[in-house]
Design a protein around this motif. Structure first.
Motif, PDB file in Angstrom:
ATOM      1  N   THR A   1      34.272 -51.057  27.426  1.00  0.00           N
ATOM      2  CA  THR A   1      33.971 -52.476  27.556  1.00  0.00           C
ATOM      3  C   THR A   1      34.419 -52.977  28.918  1.00  0.00           C
ATOM      4  OG1 THR A   1      36.046 -53.027  26.438  1.00  0.00           O
ATOM      5  CG2 THR A   1      34.056 -52.961  25.076  1.00  0.00           C
ATOM      6  N   GLY A   2      33.762 -54.020  29.361  1.00  0.00           N
ATOM      7  CA  GLY A   2      33.991 -54.520  30.711  1.00  0.00           C
ATOM      8  C   GLY A   2      32.927 -53.980  31.651  1.00  0.00           C
ATOM      9  N   SER A   3      32.421 -52.783  31.357  1.00  0.00           N
ATOM     10  CA  SER A   3      31.306 -52.213  32.120  1.00  0.00           C
ATOM     11  C   SER A   3      30.202 -51.755  31.166  1.00  0.00           C
ATOM     12  CB  SER A   3      31.793 -51.029  32.972  1.00  0.00           C
ATOM     13  OG  SER A   3      32.261 -49.989  32.144  1.00  0.00           O
ATOM     14  N   ASP A   4      30.218 -52.294  29.941  1.00  0.00           N
ATOM     15  CA  ASP A   4      29.243 -51.905  28.921  1.00  0.00           C
ATOM     16  C   ASP A   4      27.900 -52.584  29.184  1.00  0.00           C
ATOM     17  OD1 ASP A   4      29.135 -54.503  27.036  1.00  0.00           O
ATOM     18  OD2 ASP A   4      31.200 -54.170  27.712  1.00  0.00           O
ATOM     19  N   ASN A   5      26.949 -52.354  28.312  1.00  0.00           N
ATOM     20  CA  ASN A   5      25.596 -52.900  28.469  1.00  0.00           C
ATOM     21  C   ASN A   5      25.376 -54.199  27.700  1.00  0.00           C
ATOM     22  OD1 ASN A   5      24.964 -50.618  29.995  1.00  0.00           O
ATOM     23  ND2 ASN A   5      24.367 -49.474  28.167  1.00  0.00           N
ATOM     24  N   VAL A   6      26.391 -54.686  26.988  1.00  0.00           N
ATOM     25  CA  VAL A   6      26.209 -55.878  26.163  1.00  0.00           C
ATOM     26  C   VAL A   6      27.162 -57.018  26.512  1.00  0.00           C
ATOM     27  CG1 VAL A   6      25.119 -54.733  24.204  1.00  0.00           C
ATOM     28  CG2 VAL A   6      27.600 -54.815  24.334  1.00  0.00           C
ATOM     29  N   GLY A   7      28.024 -56.833  27.491  1.00  0.00           N
ATOM     30  CA  GLY A   7      28.893 -57.912  27.947  1.00  0.00           C
ATOM     31  C   GLY A   7      30.144 -58.157  27.137  1.00  0.00           C
ATOM     32  N   VAL A   8      30.679 -57.141  26.490  1.00  0.00           N
ATOM     33  CA  VAL A   8      31.931 -57.290  25.735  1.00  0.00           C
ATOM     34  C   VAL A   8      33.094 -57.350  26.730  1.00  0.00           C
ATOM     35  CG1 VAL A   8      33.449 -56.241  24.009  1.00  0.00           C
ATOM     36  CG2 VAL A   8      30.968 -56.033  23.772  1.00  0.00           C
ATOM     37  N   ARG A   9      34.027 -58.231  26.470  1.00  0.00           N
ATOM     38  CA  ARG A   9      35.216 -58.359  27.316  1.00  0.00           C
ATOM     39  C   ARG A   9      35.942 -57.018  27.424  1.00  0.00           C
ATOM     40  NH1 ARG A   9      40.320 -60.941  24.897  1.00  0.00           N
ATOM     41  NH2 ARG A   9      41.733 -59.887  26.288  1.00  0.00           N
ATOM     42  N   ALA A  10      36.532 -56.740  28.544  1.00  0.00           N
ATOM     43  CA  ALA A  10      37.242 -55.474  28.763  1.00  0.00           C
ATOM     44  C   ALA A  10      38.511 -55.400  27.927  1.00  0.00           C
ATOM     45  CB  ALA A  10      37.586 -55.312  30.238  1.00  0.00           C
ATOM     46  N   TYR A  11      38.721 -54.226  27.323  1.00  0.00           N
ATOM     47  CA  TYR A  11      39.931 -53.940  26.555  1.00  0.00           C
ATOM     48  C   TYR A  11      40.525 -52.628  27.057  1.00  0.00           C
ATOM     49  CZ  TYR A  11      38.410 -57.643  23.442  1.00  0.00           C
ATOM     50  OH  TYR A  11      38.027 -58.851  22.937  1.00  0.00           O
ATOM     51  N   PRO A  12      41.157 -52.653  28.227  1.00  0.00           N
ATOM     52  CA  PRO A  12      41.706 -51.404  28.794  1.00  0.00           C
ATOM     53  C   PRO A  12      42.890 -50.902  27.962  1.00  0.00           C
ATOM     54  CG  PRO A  12      42.337 -53.292  30.133  1.00  0.00           C
ATOM     55  CD  PRO A  12      41.402 -53.807  29.082  1.00  0.00           C
ATOM     56  N   VAL A  13      42.950 -49.588  27.790  1.00  0.00           N
ATOM     57  CA  VAL A  13      44.010 -49.008  26.957  1.00  0.00           C
ATOM     58  C   VAL A  13      45.340 -48.905  27.696  1.00  0.00           C
ATOM     59  CG1 VAL A  13      42.476 -47.767  25.417  1.00  0.00           C
ATOM     60  CG2 VAL A  13      43.268 -46.657  27.503  1.00  0.00           C
ATOM     61  N   ASP A  14      45.372 -49.276  28.954  1.00  0.00           N
ATOM     62  CA  ASP A  14      46.648 -49.239  29.675  1.00  0.00           C
ATOM     63  C   ASP A  14      47.368 -50.587  29.620  1.00  0.00           C
ATOM     64  OD1 ASP A  14      44.884 -50.553  31.333  1.00  0.00           O
ATOM     65  OD2 ASP A  14      45.387 -49.392  33.129  1.00  0.00           O
TER      66      ASP A  14
END
Length: 177
Positions: A44-57
């Motif tokens: 997410t964050g660079s997906d094709n549907v615009g979901v907010r980024a959820y970085p695992v770090d």
């Protein structure tokens, strides 16, 4: 007397649903937890549907990914329970018939392969919410996942064809009846 598995359709659906659930468990346990290559929302964050980024770090990103991994596991668990319930219903309805294990496990492999194809096409390619493994070769990892799905379907098809059913009621009949 054994006959070819023309009656394998009786357990085809339950076995495939069981395979979908078991394939999902294998994906979630191996790729999400053991190898930690991805989680449900790591793309997410660079997906094709615009979901907010959820970085695992980040703590909040890991919490959200863990939540969605858990929801994914609930869905696969429900698939396993559904497959088992349907299988139980089919077996108890046909008490005089036994299916050899290649029929069950062949169709389960087909289900696992279908899981890989559908999950791979939808999550990795269409939505882009995660990939098998991030990095320079992520497209190749995603394509390999799809190839594995196709191979599982082909292997499952071949395995189930080796299976036979045994009609115990017919076997118990005397030759004159």
């Amino acid at each position: 007397m054994s006959t070819p598995s023309t009656d394998s359709a009786d357990i085809r659906l339950p076995a495939m649903i069981l395979g979908v659930g078991l394939g999902g468990f294998a994906d979630g346990i191996v790729l999400h937890q053991v190898l930690q290559w991805h989680h449900m929302l790591t793309g997410t964050g660079s997906d094709n549907v615009g979901v907010r980024a959820y970085p695992v770090d980040t703590v909040s990103g890991l919490e959200m990914n863990t939540l969605w991994d858990g929801i994914f596991h609930v869905v696969t668990w429900v698939a396993v329970l559904t497959g088992l319930a349907l299988l139980y219903a089919r077996v108890t309805r046909s008490r005089g018939r036994l299916w050899r294990s290649p029929v069950l496990w062949g169709w389960a492999l087909v289900g696992w392969g279908l899981f890989n194809l559908v999950e791979g096409i939808v999550d990795h390619h269409l939505l882009g919410i995660h990939h098998v493994r991030e990095g320079a070769y992520r497209t190749w990892w995603d394509l390999g996942f799809l190839a594995l799905g196709a191979a599982l379907i082909a292997a499952g098809w071949l395995v189930q064809r080796r299976g036979t059913t045994v009609d115990l009621c017919a076997d118990r009949r005397s030759p004159g009846t």
